[in-house]
Design an enzyme around this catalytic site. Structure first.
Site, PDB file in Angstrom:
ATOM      1  N   HIS A 148      -6.441  -0.913  -7.829  1.00  0.00           N
ATOM      2  CA  HIS A 148      -7.764  -1.537  -7.693  1.00  0.00           C
ATOM      3  C   HIS A 148      -8.032  -2.274  -9.002  1.00  0.00           C
ATOM      4  CE1 HIS A 148      -8.401   2.208  -5.260  1.00  0.00           C
ATOM      5  NE2 HIS A 148      -9.091   1.418  -4.481  1.00  0.00           N
ATOM      6  N   GLU A 350      -3.644   5.023   6.988  1.00  0.00           N
ATOM      7  CA  GLU A 350      -3.542   6.174   6.078  1.00  0.00           C
ATOM      8  C   GLU A 350      -3.586   7.454   6.907  1.00  0.00           C
ATOM      9  OE1 GLU A 350      -5.565   6.000   2.369  1.00  0.00           O
ATOM     10  OE2 GLU A 350      -5.987   8.141   2.381  1.00  0.00           O
ATOM     11  N   ASP A 391      -6.211  13.761   0.330  1.00  0.00           N
ATOM     12  CA  ASP A 391      -5.175  12.890  -0.267  1.00  0.00           C
ATOM     13  C   ASP A 391      -4.008  13.684  -0.862  1.00  0.00           C
ATOM     14  OD1 ASP A 391      -6.372  10.512   0.423  1.00  0.00           O
ATOM     15  OD2 ASP A 391      -7.338  10.213  -1.520  1.00  0.00           O
ATOM     16  N   ASP A 421      -0.873   7.088  -1.553  1.00  0.00           N
ATOM     17  CA  ASP A 421      -2.301   7.258  -1.844  1.00  0.00           C
ATOM     18  C   ASP A 421      -2.559   8.767  -1.843  1.00  0.00           C
ATOM     19  OD1 ASP A 421      -4.924   6.892  -2.276  1.00  0.00           O
ATOM     20  OD2 ASP A 421      -5.359   5.735  -0.478  1.00  0.00           O
TER      21      ASP A 421
HETATM   22  C1  XUL Z   1      -9.950   5.777   0.127  1.00  0.00           C
HETATM   23  C2  XUL Z   1      -8.668   5.086   0.101  1.00  0.00           C
HETATM   24  C3  XUL Z   1      -8.576   4.009  -0.896  1.00  0.00           C
HETATM   25  C4  XUL Z   1      -7.894   2.774  -0.417  1.00  0.00           C
HETATM   26  C5  XUL Z   1      -7.956   1.640  -1.377  1.00  0.00           C
HETATM   27  O1  XUL Z   1     -10.019   6.800   1.037  1.00  0.00           O
HETATM   28  O2  XUL Z   1      -7.749   5.433   0.798  1.00  0.00           O
HETATM   29  O3  XUL Z   1      -7.989   4.524  -2.014  1.00  0.00           O
HETATM   30  O4  XUL Z   1      -6.538   3.050  -0.143  1.00  0.00           O
HETATM   31  O5  XUL Z   1      -9.246   1.312  -1.758  1.00  0.00           O
HETATM   32 CO    CO Z   2      -5.805   4.594   1.079  1.00  0.00          CO
END
Ligand code: XUL
Ligand code: CO
Length: 494
Positions: A148, A350, A391, A421
């Site tokens: 980011h 994700e 995560d 991630d």
């Molecule tokens: C949040 C998430 C973020 C995105 C990128 O849950 O997964 O980290 O991958 O902003």
């Molecule tokens: Co993410």
């Protein structure tokens, strides 16, 4: 400092100079000819190596007991006609690996990484953290990273200040990305490539004797962080305040520019605050229109600057808002279709977000794939007993096998890949834990790939295998065709 800017050095003199410099002690800042290119190193405590006790991670095979070795991921091994590294295209997430400090709503940070000085200054961002990132990537043997804007560089009091901070860090990242593509003079005036042991080596030697050329490591994707700052509390592209909408657009514009500059292959939109807490104070239709308009403008800007990367939307049902507009793959596909954006975006699925929306990761991957939208995977997992976005690194081999079945059916993910991630648990505080976590994540997916390949191969049985099965199974039981029953049912409808 030797001043050699205007001198034309003969190759032999250059070689002698290099040998001379290399024989000087590593602890002292070396004196280098400024025109040979390379990275300006600011030594911290005389050390340039953030992971001195960690070797380059190698494949040792399934019988290895070495925690710092791969047991299943063998980068150059071919599976179904493609190298494992090309199926995987692994990426390290800067925000978790280098900004995750173990803090949670109940407790203070637990991680005190040796390269951190306890500040969030620009000097800190450049001096050691970005170098640690590239040393980590190098030792792990991956070629990609994700970031980011606000995790690689500090925010500023104004947009201009934030952009200037980002520019400084990005310039350094661009240089560090070139590791492994050093060139040296072969003594006959020719430039030859040289592969050096590790990043610390590259930084040191490149500064003195070699020039950096090309880019080896690239961002898998970059993104703008539109959820941390209080200005984004009502959203960015869906904020009720036009000033916030403009600020968010300016931030995405800049983040897309730097992703492009660094050779990024994709750009991600994750709308953490693009949603609502209650419909009592939210005009959902209007917010969705604003979001679509924002994304259209992003497509136009991508084309304007010649960025060929894929734009990806990352679905997530909730957290931080109660309801996010990119709830899951099907909702997001419908949104893209409704607003005529379907050819311009793909999805970044994700796994932990999938389970938060009540689906399996495999369901989300298949939904994306069947709509021609599977672009990238944020590889992680949640905890079956905890209902939020934990995560974690993926360790479930069965889940990884299902994930890889989708990836194989998709023909791979390129230009997307697998971004970790995922973060260490709060209680894991050793530097080597960062490596162990990534090794496990990579091995789990590699094992999934091997299993998925076996399953897909089994579907392509040849005559020898079929004969073996015919013998093994004996005379087959052949069921009735029930034609009369079919005719009875047909007649009953007439
Ligand atoms: C949040 C998430 C973020 C995105 C990128 O849950 O997964 O980290 O991958 O902003
Ligand atoms: Co993410």
């Amino acid at each position: 400092m030797l001043e050699m800017k205007n001198m034309k050095l003969g190759p032999i003199l250059l070689l002698l100079l290099c040998l001379n410099i290399l024989s000087s002690s590593v602890g002292n800042a070396p004196t280098c000819p400024a025109d040979l290119g390379g990275v300006v190193v600011t030594p911290v405590n005389g050390k340039e190596n953030s992971f001195p006790s960690i070797p380059k991670i190698k494949y040792e095979g399934p019988s290895s007991k070495n925690p710092l070795a791969f047991k299943w991921y063998n980068a150059d091994e071919e599976i179904l006609g493609k190298k494992m590294k090309d199926w995987m295209r692994f990426s390290v997430a800067f925000w978790h690996t280098f900004r995750g400090n173990g803090g949670d709503p109940f407790g203070a940070p637990t991680k005190t990484w040796p390269w951190e000085d306890g500040t969030t200054s620009l000097a800190m961002a450049k001096r050691r953290r970005m170098r640690a990132n590239f040393e980590f990537i190098d030792k792990l043997g991956v070629d990609r990273w994700c970031f980011h804007d606000r995790d690689i560089a500090p925010d500023g009091k104004t947009l201009e200040e934030a952009n200037a901070n980002l520019d400084e860090v990005v310039a350094l990242a661009k240089e560090l990305q070139s590791r492994g593509l050093c060139i040296k003079n072969d003594g006959n005036g020719r430039e030859v490539g040289c592969k050096l042991k590790d990043l610390a080596d590259v930084v040191f030697k490149c500064q003195c004797c070699f020039a950096l050329k090309g880019t080896k490591i690239k961002p898998l994707w970059g993104t703008a962080q539109l959820f941390m700052h209080p200005r984004y509390m009502h959203g960015g592209a869906t904020s009720s305040e036009v000033g916030v909408y403009a600020y968010a657009a300016a931030q995405v514009k800049k983040a897309m520019e730097v992703t492009h500059y660094l050779g990024g292959e994709n750009y991600v939109f994750w709308g953490g605050r693009e949603g609502y807490q209650t419909l009592l104070n939210t005009d959902m239709g209007r917010e969705l229109d604003h979001l679509a308009r924002f994304l259209e403008a992003a497509v136009a800007y991508k084309k304007k600057i010649g960025f060929n990367g894929t734009l990806l939307i990352e679905p997530k049902p909730q957290e931080p808002t109660k309801h996010q507009y990119d709830w899951d793959a099907a909702t997001t596909a419908n949104f893209l279709r409704k607003y005529g954006l379907i050819g311009e975006f793909k999805l970044n699925i994700e796994c932990n977000h999938a389970t938060l929306s009540g689906h399996s990761c495999h369901h989300e991957l298949e939904t994306a794939r069947l709509n021609g939208l599977l672009g990238n995977i944020d590889a992680n997992t949640g905890d079956p007993q905890i209902g939020w976005d934990t995560d974690q690194f993926l360790t479930d081999i069965a889940e990884a096998t299902n994930v890889m079945i989708s990836v194989i059916r998709n023909g791979g993910l390129a230009p997307g890949g697998f971004n970790f991630d995922a973060k260490l648990r709060r209680e894991s505080t050793d530097v080597e834990d960062l490596f162990i976590a990534h090794i496990t994540g990579m091995d789990t997916l590699a094992r999934g790939l091997r299993n998925a390949a076996k399953i897909i191969e089994a579907g392509k049985a040849d005559f020898d295998l079929l004969e073996k099965k015919a013998k093994e199974w004996g005379e087959p039981k052949v069921p009735s065709a029930k034609q009369e029953l079919a005719e009875m049912i047909f007649q009953s409808a007439l």
